[in-house]
Motif scaffolding. Sequence first.
Motif, PDB file in Angstrom:
ATOM      1  N   GLY A 168      76.898  62.809  32.241  1.00  0.00           N
ATOM      2  CA  GLY A 168      76.839  61.675  31.332  1.00  0.00           C
ATOM      3  C   GLY A 168      75.511  60.931  31.413  1.00  0.00           C
ATOM      4  O   GLY A 168      75.228  60.071  30.582  1.00  0.00           O
ATOM      5  N   GLU A 169      74.689  61.235  32.396  1.00  0.00           N
ATOM      6  CA  GLU A 169      73.402  60.549  32.561  1.00  0.00           C
ATOM      7  C   GLU A 169      72.294  61.399  31.948  1.00  0.00           C
ATOM      8  O   GLU A 169      71.674  62.223  32.634  1.00  0.00           O
ATOM      9  CB  GLU A 169      73.124  60.293  34.052  1.00  0.00           C
ATOM     10  CG  GLU A 169      74.110  59.303  34.646  1.00  0.00           C
ATOM     11  CD  GLU A 169      73.971  59.178  36.144  1.00  0.00           C
ATOM     12  OE1 GLU A 169      72.974  59.676  36.711  1.00  0.00           O
ATOM     13  OE2 GLU A 169      74.888  58.588  36.751  1.00  0.00           O
ATOM     14  N   HIS A 170      72.111  61.221  30.658  1.00  0.00           N
ATOM     15  CA  HIS A 170      71.139  62.033  29.932  1.00  0.00           C
ATOM     16  C   HIS A 170      70.739  61.285  28.672  1.00  0.00           C
ATOM     17  O   HIS A 170      71.149  60.122  28.487  1.00  0.00           O
ATOM     18  CB  HIS A 170      71.735  63.409  29.597  1.00  0.00           C
ATOM     19  CG  HIS A 170      72.996  63.334  28.802  1.00  0.00           C
ATOM     20  ND1 HIS A 170      73.004  63.152  27.445  1.00  0.00           N
ATOM     21  CD2 HIS A 170      74.303  63.386  29.184  1.00  0.00           C
ATOM     22  CE1 HIS A 170      74.256  63.106  27.008  1.00  0.00           C
ATOM     23  NE2 HIS A 170      75.070  63.241  28.048  1.00  0.00           N
ATOM     24  N   ALA A 171      69.960  61.928  27.827  1.00  0.00           N
ATOM     25  CA  ALA A 171      69.569  61.330  26.552  1.00  0.00           C
ATOM     26  C   ALA A 171      69.592  62.434  25.499  1.00  0.00           C
ATOM     27  O   ALA A 171      68.578  62.756  24.900  1.00  0.00           O
ATOM     28  CB  ALA A 171      68.189  60.684  26.660  1.00  0.00           C
ATOM     29  N   ALA A 172      70.769  63.007  25.316  1.00  0.00           N
ATOM     30  CA  ALA A 172      70.902  64.183  24.449  1.00  0.00           C
ATOM     31  C   ALA A 172      71.987  63.973  23.391  1.00  0.00           C
ATOM     32  O   ALA A 172      73.029  64.611  23.414  1.00  0.00           O
ATOM     33  CB  ALA A 172      71.210  65.415  25.297  1.00  0.00           C
ATOM     34  N   VAL A 205      64.004  61.334  32.990  1.00  0.00           N
ATOM     35  CA  VAL A 205      62.803  61.123  33.797  1.00  0.00           C
ATOM     36  C   VAL A 205      61.622  60.803  32.875  1.00  0.00           C
ATOM     37  O   VAL A 205      60.640  60.201  33.296  1.00  0.00           O
ATOM     38  CB  VAL A 205      62.512  62.367  34.669  1.00  0.00           C
ATOM     39  CG1 VAL A 205      62.080  63.553  33.801  1.00  0.00           C
ATOM     40  CG2 VAL A 205      61.467  62.069  35.733  1.00  0.00           C
ATOM     41  N   SER A 206      61.760  61.175  31.620  1.00  0.00           N
ATOM     42  CA  SER A 206      60.675  60.979  30.674  1.00  0.00           C
ATOM     43  C   SER A 206      61.001  59.800  29.762  1.00  0.00           C
ATOM     44  O   SER A 206      61.980  59.823  29.010  1.00  0.00           O
ATOM     45  CB  SER A 206      60.493  62.271  29.870  1.00  0.00           C
ATOM     46  OG  SER A 206      60.512  61.999  28.513  1.00  0.00           O
ATOM     47  N   ALA A 207      60.181  58.749  29.846  1.00  0.00           N
ATOM     48  CA  ALA A 207      60.447  57.524  29.090  1.00  0.00           C
ATOM     49  C   ALA A 207      60.470  57.780  27.588  1.00  0.00           C
ATOM     50  O   ALA A 207      61.216  57.146  26.852  1.00  0.00           O
ATOM     51  CB  ALA A 207      59.388  56.473  29.419  1.00  0.00           C
ATOM     52  N   GLY A 208      59.675  58.726  27.130  1.00  0.00           N
ATOM     53  CA  GLY A 208      59.578  58.974  25.697  1.00  0.00           C
ATOM     54  C   GLY A 208      60.806  59.631  25.107  1.00  0.00           C
ATOM     55  O   GLY A 208      60.987  59.656  23.901  1.00  0.00           O
ATOM     56  N   LEU A 209      61.649  60.207  25.955  1.00  0.00           N
ATOM     57  CA  LEU A 209      62.873  60.845  25.456  1.00  0.00           C
ATOM     58  C   LEU A 209      64.099  59.990  25.737  1.00  0.00           C
ATOM     59  O   LEU A 209      65.219  60.351  25.362  1.00  0.00           O
ATOM     60  CB  LEU A 209      63.063  62.231  26.109  1.00  0.00           C
ATOM     61  CG  LEU A 209      61.936  63.238  25.908  1.00  0.00           C
ATOM     62  CD1 LEU A 209      62.311  64.573  26.553  1.00  0.00           C
ATOM     63  CD2 LEU A 209      61.614  63.443  24.440  1.00  0.00           C
TER      64      LEU A 209
END
Lengths: 406, 270
Positions: free
Chosen positions: A277-281, A312-316
């Motif tokens: 659940g810890e993602h940006a997808a 880990v990537s702020a842009g995503l």
Amino acid sequence: MSVKLTEEMLAALPDARGHFGAFGGRFVSETLMDSLMTLEQEYMRLKKDPEFQAAFDKDLADYVGRPSPLYFAERLTRETGGAQIWLKREDLNHTGAHKVNNTIGQALLASFLGKTRIIAETGAGQHGVATATVCARLGLECHVFMGADDVQRQSLNVYRMKLLGAQVHSVESGSRTLKDAMNDAMRDWVTNVDDTFYIIGTVAGPHPYPLLVRDFQSVIGRETRRQSLEKTGKLPDALVACVGGGSNAIGMFYPFLTDESVQLYGVEAGGHGIDTGEHAAPLCAGRPGVLHGNRTYLMEDDNGQIASTHSVSAGLDYPGVGPEHSWLKDIGRGNYVSVTDDEALEAFRMLTLVEGIMPALESAHAVAYAVKLAAKMDKDQMVVINISGRGDKDIHTVAQLDGIEL
Amino acid sequence: MSRIEGVLQTLKGQGRKALIPFITAGDPHPDETVGLMHTMVDAGVDIIELGVPFSDPMADGPVIQLACERALKQGTSLRRVLAMVSEFRKTNDTTPVVLMGYLNPIEAMGYEAFADAAVNAGVDGILTVDLPPEEADDIAPLFSHRGLDPIFLLAPTTTDERIRAIAGHSSGYVYYVSFKGVTGAAKINVDEVAEKVAHIHELTALPVGVGFGIRDAETAAAVGRVSDGVIVGSVLVDTIARNQADIDALKRALTDLLNPMREALDGLAS
């Protein structure tokens, strides 16, 4: 199921109200409607204006340094042992990422509209830097909104923006990342709508932003198409690009949408893993909803509250995605996948060591997936990765993960 | 005739102006909201706008943003807000309640399911900040067919053509946003508001409520003079924030704020 797209179908999208199928649209408070409608009318006019297009092309050539190279990553290809891997070098653009293609275009629009004050949101800081850069060049007042957490992890870009004369507003509300920066940029815009132009950094937001950002970024795909034909005599078999909001991906994909033989892969941020659940997808694990002016796939809870994201990537690190990607997913034209933080970091190191090219952590997501993909493909096939930005800005993050204090 | 139309017509007949408070449901706690609603009715309000908290309230200033955060932290959801309205209706079936918020919680619940549940709960109107009429073709009829009034915003930037179109999609009243900005900013210009509202009255027969920037009896009276009702939000929500630890003190503070506004508005009638 995949639909065969034609030029006619694409020309009709988005529709008059900014819809890509069920997605897109214009979901904003009434105060902004008039500005958005004016922007749409003006853009539709300027899109066909040779003078505007010539000014845009000239800036891309002389100021950004386009065309960016299409580079054959020979050693990476050998190590992977599959399809030929080529890199579209958006990292070589002025300011170090694809973002500047769009800020050049929107700043030109702002000038044509007579707006003197520019605002922008930023995640990794690349869009903020690209906006501050064009503002410095044109002498425009520039305000960049950035989540407080991102200000911390991208301090180098914050300082770059300040050197460029921009005011950076650290946003303390909500999850203190990109979505909150966008909220505050919208709040500023509604307050200063008369003299302010909002340069949105990705293909999200209310109509006409997804359209005009895609148009400005499509130079990536047009060049790739031409360069691919020149260098190899054929079109690539697969294109791979990272997807946060999705501007570098749509810019790469759009000129290939009617080329059925070209597979499109958008790589989302899998964070600690989709199942945690810890993602940006949102395209991989979200559902359609409405945020920041458009209907699109979102990460949200059962009650329609927007979920916190992690990458880990702020842009995503964003819970939504451009509506055109949502449409491409639903009609089956785009393949949307994810890679984890760890895989992206590994790819960051690999590309740096094997090719001497340090990708942004965002772009490293595309590298990680492309390498897996290429390994399963034939040696005479061709994969193009969009290296959307360079990784200098991420050295602090990577060093920190290595336990090194710089 | 809807409950909202009835109340506004009665007020008009009396030459009085509507006092419309806004509070964020679930702030400071979901168990307290119904009590606060009754307190406000006792203080003389005519219609209640109940804010449905959202994680990303883009049109709101810091005061209401923080209220949303507090309410969400206490577990407030759209379903729970509807339950609050049901509870309120057990002892009050005269004061109209308008739910005001953002589209996504409604979209997540499903439009028909929400519309049915809202009617059952005793909700009277729906105001969705980020839903302009252009996107409401499928949604607004689901509300109106069930007797819920769809209420839309008008802004200083709204053209005449849009004012007519928006009024055509609205019932109950239209909500005029008094200035370009977010809620809670203090930049209302009464002369500009008067001019614009008079113009809106020429374009639609619907009552015009004015919100944003009304914070005391003086601004309420000034805006009430030129409109059909005043909507008071951030100053109430700020009062809730400052008194959240003591609910009795909070209720007194809300009453102390609303009483002078009521008097000032009724002073306009005589």
